[in-house]
Structures are given as C-alpha cells and as structure tokens.
Motif scaffolding. Structure first.
Motif, PDB file in Angstrom:
ATOM      1  N   THR A 151       0.842  -1.199   0.000  1.00 25.12           N
ATOM      2  CA  THR A 151       0.000   0.000   0.000  1.00 25.12           C
ATOM      3  C   THR A 151       0.879   1.251   0.000  1.00 25.12           C
ATOM      4  O   THR A 151       2.032   1.203   0.428  1.00 25.12           O
ATOM      5  N   VAL A 152       0.300   2.359  -0.476  1.00 22.66           N
ATOM      6  CA  VAL A 152       1.055   3.623  -0.477  1.00 22.66           C
ATOM      7  C   VAL A 152       1.500   3.957   0.945  1.00 22.66           C
ATOM      8  O   VAL A 152       2.636   4.365   1.183  1.00 22.66           O
ATOM      9  N   GLY A 153       0.607   3.734   1.912  1.00 18.58           N
ATOM     10  CA  GLY A 153       0.927   4.066   3.303  1.00 18.58           C
ATOM     11  C   GLY A 153       2.144   3.304   3.809  1.00 18.58           C
ATOM     12  O   GLY A 153       3.019   3.872   4.454  1.00 18.58           O
ATOM     13  N   ARG A 187      -0.239   9.872  -1.945  1.00 20.92           N
ATOM     14  CA  ARG A 187       0.364   9.706  -3.274  1.00 20.92           C
ATOM     15  C   ARG A 187       1.144  10.951  -3.698  1.00 20.92           C
ATOM     16  O   ARG A 187       2.162  10.853  -4.380  1.00 20.92           O
ATOM     17  N   ASP A 188       0.651  12.150  -3.269  1.00 22.59           N
ATOM     18  CA  ASP A 188       1.396  13.385  -3.579  1.00 22.59           C
ATOM     19  C   ASP A 188       2.781  13.330  -2.935  1.00 22.59           C
ATOM     20  O   ASP A 188       3.785  13.704  -3.540  1.00 22.59           O
ATOM     21  N   LEU A 189       2.802  12.840  -1.675  1.00 20.30           N
ATOM     22  CA  LEU A 189       4.079  12.770  -0.956  1.00 20.30           C
ATOM     23  C   LEU A 189       5.005  11.743  -1.621  1.00 20.30           C
ATOM     24  O   LEU A 189       6.186  12.007  -1.829  1.00 20.30           O
ATOM     25  N   LEU A 190       4.447  10.602  -1.975  1.00 21.67           N
ATOM     26  CA  LEU A 190       5.255   9.552  -2.602  1.00 21.67           C
ATOM     27  C   LEU A 190       5.859  10.060  -3.917  1.00 21.67           C
ATOM     28  O   LEU A 190       7.031   9.817  -4.208  1.00 21.67           O
ATOM     29  N   ARG A 191       5.059  10.780  -4.666  1.00 26.48           N
ATOM     30  CA  ARG A 191       5.542  11.308  -5.945  1.00 26.48           C
ATOM     31  C   ARG A 191       6.704  12.282  -5.693  1.00 26.48           C
ATOM     32  O   ARG A 191       7.723  12.252  -6.375  1.00 26.48           O
ATOM     33  N   TYR A 192       6.550  13.129  -4.672  1.00 22.48           N
ATOM     34  CA  TYR A 192       7.587  14.112  -4.343  1.00 22.48           C
ATOM     35  C   TYR A 192       8.877  13.414  -3.893  1.00 22.48           C
ATOM     36  O   TYR A 192       9.963  13.772  -4.320  1.00 22.48           O
ATOM     37  N   HIS A 238       1.302   8.542  11.842  1.00 22.55           N
ATOM     38  CA  HIS A 238      -0.132   8.498  12.173  1.00 22.55           C
ATOM     39  C   HIS A 238      -0.976   7.803  11.110  1.00 22.55           C
ATOM     40  O   HIS A 238      -2.183   7.665  11.282  1.00 22.55           O
ATOM     41  N   ASP A 239      -0.322   7.438   9.983  1.00 25.21           N
ATOM     42  CA  ASP A 239      -1.022   6.683   8.956  1.00 25.21           C
ATOM     43  C   ASP A 239      -2.147   7.464   8.275  1.00 25.21           C
ATOM     44  O   ASP A 239      -3.113   6.873   7.812  1.00 25.21           O
ATOM     45  N   TYR A 240      -2.060   8.805   8.265  1.00 24.58           N
ATOM     46  CA  TYR A 240      -3.065   9.587   7.530  1.00 24.58           C
ATOM     47  C   TYR A 240      -2.796   9.477   6.038  1.00 24.58           C
ATOM     48  O   TYR A 240      -1.650   9.474   5.619  1.00 24.58           O
TER      49      TYR A 240
END
Lengths: 156, 164
Positions: free
Chosen positions: A123-125, B156-161, B136-138
C-alpha cells in the motif's frame, strides 16, 4: 546514497513491514467483506478462487460503485471486485511497485509468493512508512503538536 | 551513525550498535544530502496540494459521495460557514462508519467526519506531512493557505515528491 539508489532497489520479499492482506473467496458476501475491513481498519481485500488471486476490492470500489447503489448485503464480492489486478512478486523491487502505483493510479497491489499464494498487500501508506525508516531523525523527531511552544521553561 | 533503537552514536560501518547490540548495518544506507534537504526544506506547497472540495457539516454523505465521484477524489473537507475547517470525510470513514450501517442520504457529515485532524499550513515543511503520514497513517491531510483557502494533500502526492 539517495532513496533512489537504496530503497527503491529493495526486493519486496525482503520488506517485512508490508501488511498481511485480508484474503477472501469470491463467494464471500459484500456485508462480510465490509465488516472484516472495518474491523481491521483495512482499505482492501484480495479476492481468490480456489486460492488463486482473481481480483481486488478496495474502499475506492465502495465509494465509486457500491455505497449509493443499495448493493444487497448478500452479493458475492466476486461480482463487485476489480478483476485481474496487477500482481507483484517477491523479487519485484519497491521501485517497480511505486512506478505501477503512479502509472496506474492504484494504491493497493497484491504481492504473491512463488506458488501464487497472496502474501502481502503493498500500500502507499506502507511504502511511505518504509521510506520514513530511511529518514528516522527528520520524520520521527517532530513534536506531537506542530509549531508547539512550551509555556514553562524546562524544569520549572 | 545513530542507532534507530537506542539513539547511541556508532562508528560508520558498524554492524551492531555498541550500546544495545541491535543490528544497524541495514540502516547504514541512510538517505542523505539531497533527499534530506528536500524533506527538511521543501514545503507543503511543493507537494502541489489539490483544491479542496468543501461541504458544510450539515450536508449528507450522499452529497459528499457524489462530489467525490465527480472529482475522482477520496476525501472532502468539511468547513463551517465562515470557511474555517471543521473536519474531513474520507473513503475510510465511509467504510468504517457508513457502509452497511447508516443510510448515506440521511446521515450528515457532522456525524461521521473526522474532526480531530490538525491541518498543515502551506509553509510547513514536507517533514510534517511525512511524519503525519508515516507515523499516524493519515492518507489525506487538509492544508490551510495564507489567504484562508483550503486544500488537501494525499499520500500519493508525498510519494511522488519523495521519488522525483
């Protein structure tokens, strides 16, 4: 070394912090699946037929296809799932998982072992949590409340 | 390097921590330099927040779901009449609190939204978003802009960054 050179080359089979998935047979009912996911606070289930992965059903499917449609509680999840999901294998890299997530716009990818049995859900998380382990000081050492100011001097 | 378990300093290349004997060799490949700078100096603005779809707390879950479908998003922001943030309502709230339990056309957002979420500010560093999402898993965090407008950043925005 950067994230790209280290973390993204990590094989998914070596990452033990991935989530153990909820796996249900295609005959499991909508009601059963929703209550399992809610109880375990999970966003997806892997759907199988005779043990082989045939689909995935996520909270996004609930939002887009089910919640306003008055789906019957007894509907088999096999009728609601997204069939033929992209499946990752243990020797695929984390970089590949991220690439698929970006390209296909998905957030949950089933990971299977050599026999095709569901082993984890990427998962992304969890990917973010894994990357955070590479930046422990910057990410973990933040105050619980942002921009907090202490009202008393320390030790007073 | 610093041991992630006990915090003791160790010589570079050490396999086990000198204080607590935890294996630390795998942490030796710590991300450094450019990546750290991007996290500590990059701001929420750099994550390219999406304009928030905002609804009053008195609106129903059905209205929220219709807007989420139209805009292909996983959360709406719940805002008071003056524009201040009241909470957020995400697809996870839909799963946990609404599906199979409540009638979405009769349930008001005020009853099922998450009111305890702290917004980030457009000038906060990326580290805060990273912290909230990793610890916190938000997956959705509301963002307040200087002009009072509201936006949302997603995991997903953070992952992309991070992987740019």
């Amino acid at each position: 070394m950067s994230i790209k050179t280290v973390a993204l080359k990590e094989k998914l089979g070596h990452i033990d912090s991935l989530v153990i998935p909820i796996v249900v047979d295609e005959s499991a009912t909508y009601k059963e699946v929703v209550s399992k996911m809610a109880a375990q606070d999970r966003g997806s289930v892997i759907v199988t037929r005779k043990g082989a992965v045939v689909g995935i059903w996520t909270e996004r499917d609930l939002l887009f296809k089910c919640v306003l449609e008055k789906v019957k509680a007894s509907t088999p999840i096999g009728e609601l799932m997204t069939p033929k999901p992209i499946i990752l294998r243990e020797d695929d890299t984390l970089g590949k998982a991220i690439e698929v997530m970006h390209e296909k716009g998905v957030r949950n990818l089933p990971l299977v072992d050599a026999k095709g049995k569901p082993k984890a859900i990427v998962t992304v998380g969890r990917v973010i949590r894994y990357l955070a382990d590479h930046f422990p000081a910057e990410v973990v050492n933040l105050p619980p409340v942002l921009n907090q100011v202490t009202s008393d001097p320390e030790g007073a | 390097m610093r041991c992630p378990d006990c915090g003791s300093e160790n010589l570079a290349g050490a396999e086990d921590c000198v204080s607590c004997s935890a294996p630390i060799a795998s942490y030796a490949a710590q991300a450094t330099g450019k990546d750290q700078k991007r996290i500590l100096e990059g701001t929420i603005r750099d994550l390219k927040p999406h304009d928030a779809i905002a609804l009053y707390p008195s609106r129903t879950v059905t209205e929220a779901v219709e807007l989420m479908r139209t805009h292909k998003i996983g959360c709406v922001v719940v805002a008071e009449k003056g524009g201040s943030l009241a909470g957020i309502f995400t697809e996870r709230d839909l799963l946990r609190k609404v599906a199979g339990r409540l009638d979405p056309s009769k349930t008001r957002l005020a009853a099922v939204m998450r009111a305890d979420i702290e917004p980030l500010h457009e000038g906060d560093t990326v580290a805060f978003a990273f912290h909230n999402m990793a610890v916190h898993d938000y997956r959705h965090i509301p963002v307040e802009f200087d002009d009072g407008s509201l936006a949302v950043i997603t995991s997903r925005d953070l992952l992309r960054y991070l992987c740019k």
